[in-house]
Design a protein around this motif. Structure first.
Motif, PDB file in Angstrom:
ATOM      1  N   ASP A 161       0.810  -1.222   0.000  1.00 53.63           N
ATOM      2  CA  ASP A 161       0.000   0.000   0.000  1.00 53.63           C
ATOM      3  C   ASP A 161       0.844   1.274   0.000  1.00 53.63           C
ATOM      4  O   ASP A 161       0.354   2.349   0.327  1.00 53.63           O
ATOM      5  CB  ASP A 161      -0.973  -0.003   1.179  1.00 53.63           C
ATOM      6  CG  ASP A 161      -0.273  -0.004   2.530  1.00 53.63           C
ATOM      7  OD1 ASP A 161       0.934  -0.320   2.578  1.00 53.63           O
ATOM      8  OD2 ASP A 161      -0.930   0.299   3.539  1.00 53.63           O
ATOM      9  N   VAL A 162       2.104   1.150  -0.387  1.00 53.75           N
ATOM     10  CA  VAL A 162       3.002   2.311  -0.419  1.00 53.75           C
ATOM     11  C   VAL A 162       2.783   3.081  -1.718  1.00 53.75           C
ATOM     12  O   VAL A 162       2.740   2.501  -2.799  1.00 53.75           O
ATOM     13  CB  VAL A 162       4.477   1.858  -0.297  1.00 53.75           C
ATOM     14  CG1 VAL A 162       5.426   3.013  -0.496  1.00 53.75           C
ATOM     15  CG2 VAL A 162       4.704   1.208   1.047  1.00 53.75           C
ATOM     16  N   THR A 163       2.637   4.388  -1.593  1.00 56.24           N
ATOM     17  CA  THR A 163       2.471   5.243  -2.767  1.00 56.24           C
ATOM     18  C   THR A 163       3.764   5.305  -3.565  1.00 56.24           C
ATOM     19  O   THR A 163       3.752   5.202  -4.791  1.00 56.24           O
ATOM     20  CB  THR A 163       2.047   6.669  -2.338  1.00 56.24           C
ATOM     21  OG1 THR A 163       0.880   6.560  -1.519  1.00 56.24           O
ATOM     22  CG2 THR A 163       1.776   7.553  -3.526  1.00 56.24           C
ATOM     23  N   ALA A 164       4.894   5.477  -2.852  1.00 55.20           N
ATOM     24  CA  ALA A 164       6.202   5.520  -3.523  1.00 55.20           C
ATOM     25  C   ALA A 164       7.318   5.248  -2.526  1.00 55.20           C
ATOM     26  O   ALA A 164       7.214   5.582  -1.347  1.00 55.20           O
ATOM     27  CB  ALA A 164       6.431   6.874  -4.189  1.00 55.20           C
ATOM     28  N   ILE A 210      16.801   0.747  -5.279  1.00 54.73           N
ATOM     29  CA  ILE A 210      15.738  -0.225  -5.044  1.00 54.73           C
ATOM     30  C   ILE A 210      14.824  -0.231  -6.269  1.00 54.73           C
ATOM     31  O   ILE A 210      14.420   0.823  -6.763  1.00 54.73           O
ATOM     32  CB  ILE A 210      14.926   0.136  -3.777  1.00 54.73           C
ATOM     33  CG1 ILE A 210      15.824   0.175  -2.534  1.00 54.73           C
ATOM     34  CG2 ILE A 210      13.749  -0.820  -3.598  1.00 54.73           C
ATOM     35  CD1 ILE A 210      16.445  -1.141  -2.142  1.00 54.73           C
ATOM     36  N   VAL A 211      14.517  -1.409  -6.772  1.00 55.13           N
ATOM     37  CA  VAL A 211      13.647  -1.540  -7.940  1.00 55.13           C
ATOM     38  C   VAL A 211      12.300  -0.878  -7.641  1.00 55.13           C
ATOM     39  O   VAL A 211      11.702  -1.110  -6.592  1.00 55.13           O
ATOM     40  CB  VAL A 211      13.447  -3.029  -8.302  1.00 55.13           C
ATOM     41  CG1 VAL A 211      12.395  -3.198  -9.380  1.00 55.13           C
ATOM     42  CG2 VAL A 211      14.764  -3.657  -8.725  1.00 55.13           C
ATOM     43  N   GLY A 212      11.864  -0.015  -8.554  1.00 48.99           N
ATOM     44  CA  GLY A 212      10.585   0.667  -8.408  1.00 48.99           C
ATOM     45  C   GLY A 212      10.647   1.977  -7.660  1.00 48.99           C
ATOM     46  O   GLY A 212       9.647   2.683  -7.581  1.00 48.99           O
ATOM     47  N   SER A 213      11.806   2.323  -7.097  1.00 48.94           N
ATOM     48  CA  SER A 213      11.912   3.583  -6.364  1.00 48.94           C
ATOM     49  C   SER A 213      12.044   4.757  -7.333  1.00 48.94           C
ATOM     50  O   SER A 213      12.399   4.579  -8.495  1.00 48.94           O
ATOM     51  CB  SER A 213      13.106   3.556  -5.398  1.00 48.94           C
ATOM     52  OG  SER A 213      14.322   3.442  -6.111  1.00 48.94           O
ATOM     53  N   VAL A 226       2.017  13.278   6.076  1.00 46.09           N
ATOM     54  CA  VAL A 226       1.832  12.698   7.401  1.00 46.09           C
ATOM     55  C   VAL A 226       2.211  11.221   7.502  1.00 46.09           C
ATOM     56  O   VAL A 226       2.316  10.687   8.598  1.00 46.09           O
ATOM     57  CB  VAL A 226       0.370  12.877   7.884  1.00 46.09           C
ATOM     58  CG1 VAL A 226       0.054  14.335   8.101  1.00 46.09           C
ATOM     59  CG2 VAL A 226      -0.612  12.249   6.919  1.00 46.09           C
ATOM     60  N   ASN A 227       2.418  10.556   6.370  1.00 42.81           N
ATOM     61  CA  ASN A 227       2.686   9.125   6.398  1.00 42.81           C
ATOM     62  C   ASN A 227       3.994   8.830   5.658  1.00 42.81           C
ATOM     63  O   ASN A 227       3.991   8.242   4.575  1.00 42.81           O
ATOM     64  CB  ASN A 227       1.509   8.362   5.785  1.00 42.81           C
ATOM     65  CG  ASN A 227       1.519   6.897   6.168  1.00 42.81           C
ATOM     66  OD1 ASN A 227       2.434   6.404   6.811  1.00 42.81           O
ATOM     67  ND2 ASN A 227       0.486   6.189   5.748  1.00 42.81           N
ATOM     68  N   VAL A 228       5.089   9.256   6.280  1.00 42.22           N
ATOM     69  CA  VAL A 228       6.415   9.094   5.696  1.00 42.22           C
ATOM     70  C   VAL A 228       7.269   8.309   6.686  1.00 42.22           C
ATOM     71  O   VAL A 228       7.314   8.632   7.866  1.00 42.22           O
ATOM     72  CB  VAL A 228       7.069  10.470   5.408  1.00 42.22           C
ATOM     73  CG1 VAL A 228       8.428  10.287   4.759  1.00 42.22           C
ATOM     74  CG2 VAL A 228       6.161  11.326   4.545  1.00 42.22           C
TER      75      VAL A 228
END
Length: 120
Positions: free
Chosen positions: A32-35, A50-53, A99-101
């Motif tokens: 559920d991570v946005t990025a 990291i792949v996808g970062s 807020v979600n980091v």
């Protein structure tokens, strides 16, 4: 009061990273991570990441401008050269309303904590 919340969040994040890095084999859930944001230099990112970062170079001087393109209510994992650099980036994002980091720590920490591969 806001400064106190930011400081508290930074202390909690540092504690979580310290606890997670001591638990070998434990991986973070990325479903559920946005990025996943790599804040190292473009050269470091190009060398391996990291792949996808995504890369948002914190030291290049335009980190905050790039962050305006991100959803403030998203969930983000940050990694960089070291925890201190990531903490500074988190402070900027918190001031901007994110807020979600989560501070993953260094690239080496990210490789251990994330269930994703790295580019060669």
């Amino acid at each position: 009061m806001k400064s106190l919340r930011v400081l508290f969040a930074a202390v909690v994040a540092a504690s979580l990273v310290a606890g997670l890095t001591s638990c070998s084999g434990v991986k973070l859930d990325v479903t559920d991570v946005t990025a996943i944001v790599d804040i190292r230099s473009a050269d470091e990112f190009e060398n391996s990441h990291i792949v996808g970062s995504i890369n948002m170079d914190f030291d290049a001087g335009y980190f905050a401008a790039e962050a305006t393109n991100l959803r403030r209510n998203g969930k983000y994992y940050l990694y960089g050269k070291d925890e201190a650099q990531v903490s500074k980036a988190m402070d900027e994002l918190n001031v901007m309303g994110f807020v979600n980091v989560t501070n993953i720590g260094s690239f080496e920490d990210a490789k251990r904590l994330l269930p994703l591969g790295v580019t060669p």
